[in-house]
Each structure stands twice: as C-alpha cells, then as structure tokens.
Design a protein around this motif. Structure first.
Motif, PDB file in Angstrom:
ATOM      1  N   TRP A 244       0.775  -1.293   0.727  1.00  0.00           N
ATOM      2  CA  TRP A 244       0.133  -0.102  -0.239  1.00  0.00           C
ATOM      3  C   TRP A 244       0.960   0.942   0.041  1.00  0.00           C
ATOM      4  O   TRP A 244       0.635   2.163  -1.155  1.00  0.00           O
ATOM      5  CB  TRP A 244      -1.245   0.459   1.173  1.00  0.00           C
ATOM      6  N   TRP A 245       2.159   0.712   1.123  1.00  0.00           N
ATOM      7  CA  TRP A 245       2.998   2.827   0.825  1.00  0.00           C
ATOM      8  C   TRP A 245       3.124   2.719  -0.087  1.00  0.00           C
ATOM      9  O   TRP A 245       3.699   3.679  -1.092  1.00  0.00           O
ATOM     10  CB  TRP A 245       3.786   2.198   1.546  1.00  0.00           C
TER      11      TRP A 245
ATOM     12  N   SER B  24       2.414   1.820  -3.309  1.00  0.00           N
ATOM     13  CA  SER B  24       1.006   2.207  -4.178  1.00  0.00           C
ATOM     14  C   SER B  24       1.232   3.610  -3.770  1.00  0.00           C
ATOM     15  O   SER B  24       0.359   4.394  -4.777  1.00  0.00           O
ATOM     16  CB  SER B  24      -0.078   1.749  -4.328  1.00  0.00           C
ATOM     17  N   ARG B  25       1.315   4.135  -3.376  1.00  0.00           N
ATOM     18  CA  ARG B  25       1.833   5.542  -3.045  1.00  0.00           C
ATOM     19  C   ARG B  25       2.377   6.766  -4.200  1.00  0.00           C
ATOM     20  O   ARG B  25       2.909   7.831  -3.388  1.00  0.00           O
ATOM     21  CB  ARG B  25       2.411   6.305  -1.497  1.00  0.00           C
TER      22      ARG B  25
ATOM     23  N   SER C 164       4.886   8.759  -6.608  1.00  0.00           N
ATOM     24  CA  SER C 164       4.186  10.248  -7.949  1.00  0.00           C
ATOM     25  C   SER C 164       5.991   9.343  -8.523  1.00  0.00           C
ATOM     26  O   SER C 164       6.525   9.442  -8.118  1.00  0.00           O
ATOM     27  CB  SER C 164       3.884  11.187  -6.672  1.00  0.00           C
TER      28      SER C 164
ATOM     29  N   SER D 186       8.926  11.390  -6.336  1.00  0.00           N
ATOM     30  CA  SER D 186       9.550  10.754  -5.222  1.00  0.00           C
ATOM     31  C   SER D 186      11.054  10.387  -5.377  1.00  0.00           C
ATOM     32  O   SER D 186      11.314  10.136  -6.045  1.00  0.00           O
ATOM     33  CB  SER D 186       8.290   8.958  -5.046  1.00  0.00           C
TER      34      SER D 186
ATOM     35  N   ALA E 219       1.319   2.118  -9.853  1.00  0.00           N
ATOM     36  CA  ALA E 219       0.678   2.750  -8.087  1.00  0.00           C
ATOM     37  C   ALA E 219      -0.705   2.235  -8.715  1.00  0.00           C
ATOM     38  O   ALA E 219      -0.971   1.119  -7.020  1.00  0.00           O
ATOM     39  CB  ALA E 219       0.538   3.776  -8.101  1.00  0.00           C
TER      40      ALA E 219
END
Length: 225
Positions: free
Chosen positions: A110-111, A113-114, A116, A119, A197
């Motif tokens: 989940w992290w 998937s954040r 960008s 990043s 993501a």
C-alpha cells in the motif's frame, strides 16, 4: 483447461505413481497452503517487474542503478527469513506468523502504491522495500512447516514440489493479470506512475485476502501412509 482436466484424470485414474498423489489435495493444510502460495506468488513475482519499470521509466534510473535499488529487498528478505523467522516460529504458531506477515506485506505494498513522479529513493523505494521484505521474509517458512507437518514422510517430496509449482504458477498468473490491469494507451510519466501504483494497490489487496485465507481453521487429519 482441457489439457489440465485430462492430466488430472490421468493422474487420478491411470498413473501408478502420480506426480501429485490425489490424497494430498484432500489434506486441508496442503490445499490452504497451496492457495496461499498461489496468491503470494501472484504478488511477489510481479513486484520486480513493475518496480523495475517504475525506476527506469519514471525515475530514469540506469540498469545498474535499478539493480542496486533492489538490494534492500534481497538483503533484508534473506536476513529476516534466515535469522528472524526461525526464532519467531518458536514463539508463534504458523498461522499467526503467516497472517502477520501477509498483513505487514500488504501495508508495504500500500505504501508502494503511493508513489509519484516526484518520489525519491527513500520514500518511493527504500521505505516500502523494508516493509515488504520484513513481511515476506518470514512467510515461506511457516507455510512449509504447516503443510509438510500434515503429510506422511513418503509424501513430503510431492507436497514440497506442489508448493513450489503453485508459487510459480501464481507468479505467471499474477503478472498476466496485473499487466492487464496496469495497461494504458496514454504516454507520459504521470500515466505510467498511475498504472504502476494501481498494480501495487492490487497486490496489497491480494495480500490482505491472503491473510484472510490463512485464518482458515486448521484441521490435522490422520496421515496417509
């Protein structure tokens, strides 16, 4: 599908020494363990594919930088599986460890998937890598222990082979499904990042489902000689 059905019939009705003895599939821990490995393979194998694409196509890492970027995944997983997992097995049952590992891994993806286009390595790669590796490191040991402890010694090799094959099949199916989910006709870093993501979020969801599957109450049938 027809080929698999014919193979199953031959293995069950014709073969004197089948590759997978049919009675193995009637053992609950073998069935549940194989399903967990199928789901796990569907998550962990595609991770390398999508993460390498993200590092090279979005972050513009060179092949050498990309390979180096994967070192935390490999080193931490090896350290946790070799050092931590055996110690945890002494204090927690296999099911507890499997569920906990799947949940931690799901949180890591989940992290992941954040991500960008902005990043950096620490927040986009290293942080999620540590969470995923800490989660997946202790995962295989309790699955193997739970499955093989319920089968007769004569069937241990067949059960181990079934688990390995199931994980590989899961990886192929997961990569095919996630590649379809992450496909896009739109060019550009933003669109690619959104696709990757989406794949990581799907992996997190599947691992959460894996934790639910692992909660199935264990039954310990009599061993087949």
């Amino acid at each position: 599908m027809l080929t698999l059905m014919v193979l199953a019939w031959v293995e069950a009705r014709v073969a004197r020494t089948p590759l997978v003895p049919p009675h193995l599939l009637r053992i609950r821990s073998v069935g549940v363990g194989s399903l967990i490995l199928l789901l796990t393979g569907a998550c962990l194998v595609p991770m390398w594919y999508f993460l390498s694409l993200y590092m090279q196509r979005v972050l513009h890492y060179s092949p050498l930088q990309t390979a180096t970027g994967f070192l935390p995944h490999t080193l931490v997983t090896m350290a946790v599986s070799a050092r931590l997992a055996p110690r945890l097995m002494k204090h927690a049952g296999p099911r507890t460890l499997i569920v906990t590992s799947a949940v931690v891994s799901a949180a890591g993806f989940w992290w992941q998937s954040r991500i960008s286009t902005d990043s950096g390595y620490v927040d986009g790669i290293l942080g999620p890598a540590l969470a995923v590796s800490i989660g997946t490191g202790p995962l295989l040991t309790p699955i193997t222990t739970a499955v093989t402890s319920d089968v007769a010694p004569a069937d241990a090799g067949a059960a181990s082979g079934l688990m390995n094959a199931t994980k590989q099949v899961g990886g192929a199916l997961g990569l095919a499904g996630l590649s379809t989910l992450a496909a896009t006709d739109v060019a550009g870093a933003q669109a690619l990042t959104a696709c990757y993501a989406r794949a990581f979020l799907a992996i997190a969801t599947v691992l959460a489902l894996t934790a639910v599957v692992a909660l199935a109450p264990p039954h310990r049938p009599a061993k087949t000689g």
